[in-house]
Scaffold this active site. Structure first.
Site, mmCIF file in Angstrom:
data_model
loop_
_atom_site.group_PDB
_atom_site.id
_atom_site.type_symbol
_atom_site.label_atom_id
_atom_site.label_comp_id
_atom_site.label_asym_id
_atom_site.label_seq_id
_atom_site.Cartn_x
_atom_site.Cartn_y
_atom_site.Cartn_z
ATOM 1 N N ASP A 30 13.204 4.960 -4.065
ATOM 2 C CA ASP A 30 12.401 5.444 -2.953
ATOM 3 C C ASP A 30 11.004 4.844 -3.096
ATOM 4 O O ASP A 30 10.675 4.190 -4.095
ATOM 5 C CB ASP A 30 12.387 6.986 -2.899
HETATM 6 C C1 BGC Z 1 11.094 8.620 1.974
HETATM 7 C C2 BGC Z 1 12.394 7.942 2.302
HETATM 8 C C3 BGC Z 1 12.169 6.800 3.239
HETATM 9 C C4 BGC Z 1 11.171 5.847 2.611
HETATM 10 C C5 BGC Z 1 10.893 4.619 3.453
HETATM 11 C C6 BGC Z 1 10.035 7.645 1.552
HETATM 12 O O1 BGC Z 1 8.795 8.257 1.444
HETATM 13 O O2 BGC Z 1 11.307 9.582 0.982
HETATM 14 O O3 BGC Z 1 13.291 8.872 2.847
HETATM 15 O O4 BGC Z 1 13.373 6.174 3.536
HETATM 16 O O5 BGC Z 1 9.958 6.542 2.423
HETATM 17 O O6 BGC Z 1 10.149 4.884 4.556
#
Ligand code: BGC
Length: 744
Positions: free
Chosen positions: A282
């Site tokens: 993530d």
């Molecule tokens: C979130 C994810 C997301 C990623 C990309 C993160 O902060 O937890 O769910 O896909 O950002 O935007």
């Protein structure tokens, strides 16, 4: 740092195959030409500054320069088809090997046409509709040049304080698994190389939906058994459905941050679940292992992520900065890097990017692919099916024969509240607001006043709302939470309606006019303290681009509500987390109706309950009313004695006993009465939407398989056990129509 140098034999065992596929042969051939730096580049994903930035410290990098150097595998959040095409051109024409970039974006509940938030979609209990909405989202997103979405979110959660419940499918692992599979199938279709399908990403692996105290990013700690029974099933189902990628969670799990957790990412995900796609971290989560306190610096963080087989790093750049020295120092082997790079190249191959890097996207194709009339109509139908009628005293709804409607509340003309969080490329100005929807359906009959802001009084607002209600036959009051008070980083300590809105509702109710409450929300809410102020309550969620029209479809009675809750609505905050599938305990609650605080206690209850509040939620999981009524009877367990491994077939009759047509969601619940571990008092094991005309009956049939009866036994095997079982069929988790069977 402990040394992990992998041999080729180990690497081969990871991919679990001796026969190489075409894609793997292609990738291996390409890898043989790549420099180490280029391989690490494939394992690095960067963000452009134009999109949503969800981490505090996205790496400031010159992306174009990196692309030319062949050091970028993926980019997220470019927001125009022209921008994507330009970047792809740069990668293909200017980098040494011309390896195409994989463009990703959070297409969570729609791209341009926004569908209801995922929690609402789960309330349709309509997997075909959810699959089709994912297909439409993929068709629009792919036309923009996006080949990868970070969805579905498979995190089970029973804690509505956690803002991200809006992105998931609620509290139940079975329903969550069905919805997650539908989304994977919708995004990926049958052929990933089709230019209108995109790669899915199962997230957030793992157990991200159970942060302590409902606070986003917080510690997750639970027994392995609990994890396997309650949290793992949706991820597993989505992986089995062929999802091409998995995203690691921000949280630690059993005290090890998942992005560096080898037990989770290697032993569980690869070896046990057999996942053979690629894993992405993530946002910044590799670097964040330093803050977690398990790595002294970014180099050690990179080392831990690599050792856990995390293939691609999202945004923090620790791979690009450290892998070469980790290899030089003999801490990581180049074989290992080859394997991870290969996983990514295989995905690109399967997407067809090597055949035609531009097959996804193009400004012209994008213009032609978005906001199609039939897709908007479909979004309207999904929104309609997702709304849940909680209460309808004196049949206030639908609004038949009404001449004057006072439409009141902070969200009546708010496009943003229709869309909710993660709106892809949706536009709030394209969203049909509740005011527009009702005015279109009831021309000349609607007076609209805001009354208050979500959290604040408006000068003269209350008085104006009261005047409008007095001059109307019915007051439709739209309360709840704004779109940005759900989703990531939107945890709350209370899920009650904000005070000023309650005041507004009370003032309107005091006029004596019938009151319909439309609840705009991205989470389950605690409504007990104001439930008596509304005659009818319809949960409309954040219903998407066609939200206002869908609201009008139901309020007018053109359609009957058919949504059923995918998450229990607690009475009050103190009951949270709350779930229907809890355990019985050794001292189940004695009280259906607990005493009031004035009670003189001779004895305390000495059972598992609260002193003055029932254990039950205000509205349970699976619950939802219709304008008509349904009766369930004639339950039949076709084979009440089966051997281990055999299926059990259960049938029941459902009849529309009301006077209009409608749809019910028939649900099957099961309880394993005596087992080697404590089992939930009920578990959902099947469901079916059934449309019936007045007076019409249908027989629903469910088949319980050995896998449906399986759980994490005392010996940690995931399997069934012999014994006695109860089943219930009905239209909520409170269903009372009961049967039983025995597994010998
Ligand atoms: C979130 C994810 C997301 C990623 C990309 C993160 O902060 O937890 O769910 O896909 O950002 O935007």
């Amino acid at each position: 740092m402990k040394k992990i140098v992998l041999t080729v034999a180990v690497v081969l065992s990871i991919c679990g195959c001796s026969e190489r596929t075409e894609a793997e042969k292609f990738a291996d051939e390409l890898i043989s030409k790549m420099t180490l730096r280029e391989k690490i580049g494939q394992m690095s994903q960067f963000v452009t500054s134009t999109g949503v930035v969800t981490g505090p410290e996205g790496e400031k990098m010159n992306i174009e320069q990196l692309v030319k150097a062949g050091e970028v595998g993926s980019i997220l959040n470019i927001t125009t088809p022209e921008g994507i095409e330009k970047m792809q051109r740069l990668a293909v024409d200017s980098s040494r090997l011309g390896i195409p970039i994989l463009f990703g974006h959070d297409i969570i509940h729609g791209c341009k046409v926004i569908f209801p938030i995922n929690l609402a979609c789960a309330c349709t209990w309509n997997t075909e509709a959810v699959k089709e909405s994912a297909r439409i989202a993929a068709a629009e997103a792919s036309a923009m040049g996006i080949a990868w979405t970070f969805s579905p979110m498979c995190d089970v959660s029973a804690d509505p304080r956690w803002g991200r419940v809006s992105e998931g499918s609620g509290e139940d692992p079975y329903l969550g698994a069905k919805m997650s599979v539908a989304m994977v199938e919708g995004y990926q279709g049958k052929d990933l190389s089709d230019s209108s399908t995109i790669l899915a990403c199962v997230k957030h692996f793992v157990a991200y939906g159970a942060p302590e105290a409902g606070r986003d990013y917080n510690t997750v700690d639970m027994s392995e058994r609990m994890f396997r029974d309650r949290y793992l099933p949706p991820y597993k189902a989505a992986i089995n459905a062929g999802a091409g990628t998995v995203m690691t969670a921000f949280n630690d799990f059993d005290a090890i941050p998942v992005s560096g957790n080898r037990k989770i990412l290697k032993d569980l995900l690869r070896d046990e679940l057999g996942f053979d796609g690629f894993v992405v971290s993530d946002y910044n989560s590799v670097r964040e292992m330093v803050r977690h306190g398990v790595a002294k610096d970014e180099k050690e963080a990179a080392y831990k992520a690599l050792s856990a087989y995390l293939d691609m790093e999202m945004t923090s750049g620790t791979y690009l900065n450290n892998v070469e020295s980790l290899i030089k120092e003999g801490l990581i082997s180049e074989d290992m890097i080859n394997q991870m790079c290969r996983n990514i190249l295989v995905a690109k191959y399967e997407l067809g990017l090597f055949d035609d890097p531009f097959r996804y996207g193009g400004a012209e194709r994008f213009r032609k692919s978005i906001y199609k009339e039939k897709d908007l109509e479909f979004a309207r139908a999904v929104a309609r099916e997702s709304m849940v009628l909680l209460k309808n005293e004196n049949k206030v709804l639908p609004l038949h024969g009404i001449e004057r409607i006072a439409l009141i509340g902070p969200y009546i003309s708010c496009g943003e509240a229709m869309l909710g969080s993660w709106i892809g490329f949706g536009e709030k100005d394209r969203a049909v607001t509740i005011e527009q929807g009702l005015k279109n359906r009831f021309p000349g009959k609607v007076t609209a006043v805001k009354g208050c802001d979500p959290y604040q009084h408006l000068n003269g607002g209350m008085a104006e709302a009261v005047r409008a209600a007095r001059n109307a036959d019915v007051a439709v009051v739209t309360l709840g939470l704004p779109g940005n008070i759900s989703g990531e980083s939107a945890s709350l300590v209370t899920v009650e309606i904000p005070g000023v809105q309650k005041e507004l509702l009370a003032a309107v109710k005091a006029t004596g006019k019938p009151v319909v409450l439309l609840l705009v929300t991205g989470r389950a809410m605690a409504l007990e303290s104001m439930e008596n102020l509304a005659d009818a309550i319809l949960v409309v969620w954040h219903p998407g681009t066609m939200g206002g029209t869908a609201v009008a479809d139901l309020v007018s009675g053109d359609f009957s509500p058919s949504g059923h809750l995918a998450m229990s609505f607690p009475r009050c905050d103190g009951q949270i987390p709350i779930r229907y599938n809890h355990k019985n305990t050794g001292r189940p609650s004695k009280w259906k109706v607990p005493p009031t605080p004035t009670h003189k206690f001779g004895n305390k209850p000495y059972s598992s309950c609260y002193m003055f509040t029932p254990n039950t939620p205000l509205y349970p999981f699976g619950y939802g009313l219709s304008y008509t009524e349904f009766e369930y009877d004639r339950i039949e367990v076709v084979n009440p004695e089966v051997a281990m491994g055999e299926n059990v077939v259960i049938r029941a009759r459902v009849t529309n006993v009301g006077d209009s047509e409608g749809v019910t969601v028939a649900q099957l619940y099961m309880r394993d009465l005596v087992a080697s571990t404590t089992r939930p008092v009920r578990e959902l094991k099947g469901f079916e939407r059934v449309a019936l005309a007045p007076g019409q009956s249908a027989t629903v049939e469910f088949t319980l398989t050995a896998e449906d009866m399986a759980f994490c036994r005392e010996d940690m095997q995931y399997a069934q056990e012999p014994g006695d079982f109860k089943v219930w069929v009905g239209d909520s988790s409170d269903a009372s129509l009961e049967g039983c069977f025995t597994v010998k």
